[in-house]
Write a protein that holds these residues in place. Structure first.
Motif, PDB file in Angstrom:
ATOM      1  N   MET A   1       0.649   0.803  -5.841  1.00 28.62           N
ATOM      2  CA  MET A   1      -0.683   0.584  -4.985  1.00 28.62           C
ATOM      3  C   MET A   1      -0.206   0.766  -3.645  1.00 28.62           C
ATOM      4  SD  MET A   1      -2.915  -2.774  -4.808  1.00 28.62           S
ATOM      5  CE  MET A   1      -3.856  -3.129  -3.271  1.00 28.62           C
ATOM      6  N   LEU A   2      -0.928   1.292  -2.815  1.00 25.17           N
ATOM      7  CA  LEU A   2      -0.757   1.450  -1.441  1.00 25.17           C
ATOM      8  C   LEU A   2      -1.433   0.602  -0.451  1.00 25.17           C
ATOM      9  CD1 LEU A   2       0.398   3.333   1.044  1.00 25.17           C
ATOM     10  CD2 LEU A   2      -1.498   4.857   0.691  1.00 25.17           C
ATOM     11  N   LYS A   3      -0.832   0.169   0.376  1.00 24.28           N
ATOM     12  CA  LYS A   3      -1.761  -1.001   1.243  1.00 24.28           C
ATOM     13  C   LYS A   3      -1.345  -0.542   2.926  1.00 24.28           C
ATOM     14  CE  LYS A   3      -2.824  -5.532   2.436  1.00 24.28           C
ATOM     15  NZ  LYS A   3      -2.724  -5.564   4.036  1.00 24.28           N
ATOM     16  N   ILE A   4      -2.162  -0.456   3.802  1.00 25.59           N
ATOM     17  CA  ILE A   4      -1.881  -0.105   5.187  1.00 25.59           C
ATOM     18  C   ILE A   4      -2.364  -1.289   6.084  1.00 25.59           C
ATOM     19  CG2 ILE A   4      -2.028   1.297   7.047  1.00 25.59           C
ATOM     20  CD1 ILE A   4      -2.724   3.703   4.922  1.00 25.59           C
ATOM     21  N   GLU A   5      -1.656  -1.981   6.750  1.00 21.89           N
ATOM     22  CA  GLU A   5      -2.048  -2.815   7.538  1.00 21.89           C
ATOM     23  C   GLU A   5      -3.116  -2.670   8.403  1.00 21.89           C
ATOM     24  OE1 GLU A   5       0.432  -3.701  11.327  1.00 21.89           O
ATOM     25  OE2 GLU A   5       0.640  -5.764  10.352  1.00 21.89           O
ATOM     26  N   ASP A   6      -4.024  -3.552   8.914  1.00 20.85           N
ATOM     27  CA  ASP A   6      -5.121  -3.108   9.746  1.00 20.85           C
ATOM     28  C   ASP A   6      -4.706  -2.240  11.101  1.00 20.85           C
ATOM     29  OD1 ASP A   6      -6.846  -4.250   7.920  1.00 20.85           O
ATOM     30  OD2 ASP A   6      -6.790  -6.046   8.982  1.00 20.85           O
ATOM     31  N   LYS A   7      -3.753  -2.684  11.900  1.00 22.26           N
ATOM     32  CA  LYS A   7      -3.303  -2.049  13.057  1.00 22.26           C
ATOM     33  C   LYS A   7      -2.979  -0.695  12.848  1.00 22.26           C
ATOM     34  CE  LYS A   7      -1.772  -5.933  15.587  1.00 22.26           C
ATOM     35  NZ  LYS A   7      -0.458  -6.426  16.461  1.00 22.26           N
ATOM     36  N   ALA A   8      -2.139  -0.309  11.775  1.00 21.49           N
ATOM     37  CA  ALA A   8      -1.878   1.053  11.378  1.00 21.49           C
ATOM     38  C   ALA A   8      -2.871   1.674  10.816  1.00 21.49           C
ATOM     39  CB  ALA A   8      -0.847   0.861  10.405  1.00 21.49           C
TER      40      ALA A   8
ATOM     41  N   LEU B   1      11.807  10.741  -3.400  1.00 23.70           N
ATOM     42  CA  LEU B   1      12.082   9.281  -3.126  1.00 23.70           C
ATOM     43  C   LEU B   1      11.600   8.462  -4.213  1.00 23.70           C
ATOM     44  CD1 LEU B   1      10.682   9.428   0.615  1.00 23.70           C
ATOM     45  CD2 LEU B   1      13.001   9.338  -0.185  1.00 23.70           C
ATOM     46  N   ASN B   2      12.134   7.457  -4.524  1.00 29.24           N
ATOM     47  CA  ASN B   2      11.885   6.239  -5.478  1.00 29.24           C
ATOM     48  C   ASN B   2      11.050   5.331  -5.046  1.00 29.24           C
ATOM     49  OD1 ASN B   2      13.748   7.572  -7.130  1.00 29.24           O
ATOM     50  ND2 ASN B   2      15.617   6.269  -5.891  1.00 29.24           N
ATOM     51  N   ILE B   3       9.750   4.936  -5.606  1.00 33.44           N
ATOM     52  CA  ILE B   3       8.911   4.001  -5.384  1.00 33.44           C
ATOM     53  C   ILE B   3       9.356   2.785  -6.171  1.00 33.44           C
ATOM     54  CG2 ILE B   3       6.339   3.216  -5.571  1.00 33.44           C
ATOM     55  CD1 ILE B   3       5.722   6.177  -5.007  1.00 33.44           C
ATOM     56  N   THR B   4       9.632   1.672  -5.336  1.00 35.29           N
ATOM     57  CA  THR B   4      10.162   0.530  -6.172  1.00 35.29           C
ATOM     58  C   THR B   4       9.202  -0.669  -6.382  1.00 35.29           C
ATOM     59  OG1 THR B   4      11.005  -0.317  -3.732  1.00 35.29           O
ATOM     60  CG2 THR B   4      12.236   0.826  -4.883  1.00 35.29           C
ATOM     61  N   GLY B   5       7.688  -0.305  -5.786  1.00 33.81           N
ATOM     62  CA  GLY B   5       6.863  -1.350  -5.984  1.00 33.81           C
ATOM     63  C   GLY B   5       5.612  -0.981  -5.020  1.00 33.81           C
ATOM     64  N   ASP B   6       4.953  -1.931  -4.576  1.00 34.82           N
ATOM     65  CA  ASP B   6       3.780  -1.583  -3.874  1.00 34.82           C
ATOM     66  C   ASP B   6       4.310  -0.999  -2.326  1.00 34.82           C
ATOM     67  OD1 ASP B   6       2.352  -2.688  -5.727  1.00 34.82           O
ATOM     68  OD2 ASP B   6       1.883  -4.908  -4.829  1.00 34.82           O
ATOM     69  N   ILE B   7       3.477   0.096  -2.072  1.00 38.67           N
ATOM     70  CA  ILE B   7       3.634   0.520  -0.898  1.00 38.67           C
ATOM     71  C   ILE B   7       2.958  -0.113   0.096  1.00 38.67           C
ATOM     72  CG2 ILE B   7       3.957   2.893   0.564  1.00 38.67           C
ATOM     73  CD1 ILE B   7       4.066   4.187  -2.353  1.00 38.67           C
TER      74      ILE B   7
ATOM     75  N   LYS C   1       7.459  -0.129   3.529  1.00 37.01           N
ATOM     76  CA  LYS C   1       8.151  -0.846   2.471  1.00 37.01           C
ATOM     77  C   LYS C   1       7.682  -0.555   1.087  1.00 37.01           C
ATOM     78  CE  LYS C   1       8.004  -5.328   4.871  1.00 37.01           C
ATOM     79  NZ  LYS C   1       7.448  -6.916   5.112  1.00 37.01           N
ATOM     80  N   GLY C   2       8.769  -0.684   0.174  1.00 36.02           N
ATOM     81  CA  GLY C   2       8.426  -0.073  -1.346  1.00 36.02           C
ATOM     82  C   GLY C   2       8.628   1.276  -1.477  1.00 36.02           C
ATOM     83  N   ILE C   3       9.431   1.830  -0.857  1.00 39.18           N
ATOM     84  CA  ILE C   3      10.085   3.096  -0.883  1.00 39.18           C
ATOM     85  C   ILE C   3      11.550   3.241  -0.655  1.00 39.18           C
ATOM     86  CG2 ILE C   3       9.997   5.756  -0.580  1.00 39.18           C
ATOM     87  CD1 ILE C   3       6.968   5.250  -0.005  1.00 39.18           C
ATOM     88  N   THR C   4      12.489   4.020  -1.589  1.00 41.17           N
ATOM     89  CA  THR C   4      13.898   3.904  -1.358  1.00 41.17           C
ATOM     90  C   THR C   4      14.341   5.299  -1.363  1.00 41.17           C
ATOM     91  OG1 THR C   4      14.384   3.279  -3.610  1.00 41.17           O
ATOM     92  CG2 THR C   4      14.418   1.466  -2.108  1.00 41.17           C
ATOM     93  N   ALA C   5      15.514   5.752  -0.800  1.00 44.95           N
ATOM     94  CA  ALA C   5      15.868   6.996  -0.868  1.00 44.95           C
ATOM     95  C   ALA C   5      16.850   7.230  -2.165  1.00 44.95           C
ATOM     96  CB  ALA C   5      16.753   7.409   0.273  1.00 44.95           C
TER      97      ALA C   5
END
Length: 102
Positions: A1-8, A74-80, A98-102
């Motif tokens: 699941m993708l979540k983007i902070e309000d400021k971003a 890239l590897n998705i390790t959890g919520d982005i 957060k939530g993505i690794t190389a």
């Protein structure tokens, strides 16, 4: 699941931008122990969607109308989670991921 902070989310939405991931390779060399390593770091940048080259290299996610282009390697390790880092005067905002690794 993708979540983007309000400021971003507000920054990207007001300017019709999208988020794009990339990988930065940093080599670490130490002569004292004959150590030679490469460290991969996931980076995120903000671009216009028209500036994204080779869209077939990315998996595309969307949150409230804002797209995130994630390299297929890239590897998705959890919520982005995408967030805006503390802003420094006279500099463009920087973003974290957060939530993505190389």
């Amino acid at each position: 699941m993708l979540k983007i902070e309000d400021k971003a989310l507000n920054y990207a939405g007001d300017r019709n931008l999208c988020f794009v991931t990339s990988v930065k390779n940093t080599s670490i060399d130490c002569d004292c122990g004959n150590v030679h390593n490469n460290v991969k770091t996931v980076k995120i940048k903000v671009l216009f969607e028209t500036e994204v080259a080779d869209k077939e290299l990315y998996n595309i996610y969307e949150y409230k109308g804002i797209k995130l282009f994630v390299l297929k390697t890239l590897n998705i390790t959890g919520d982005i989670d995408i967030y805006q880092k503390p802003k420094v005067l006279f500099m463009r905002p920087k973003f974290g991921l957060k939530g993505i690794t190389a």
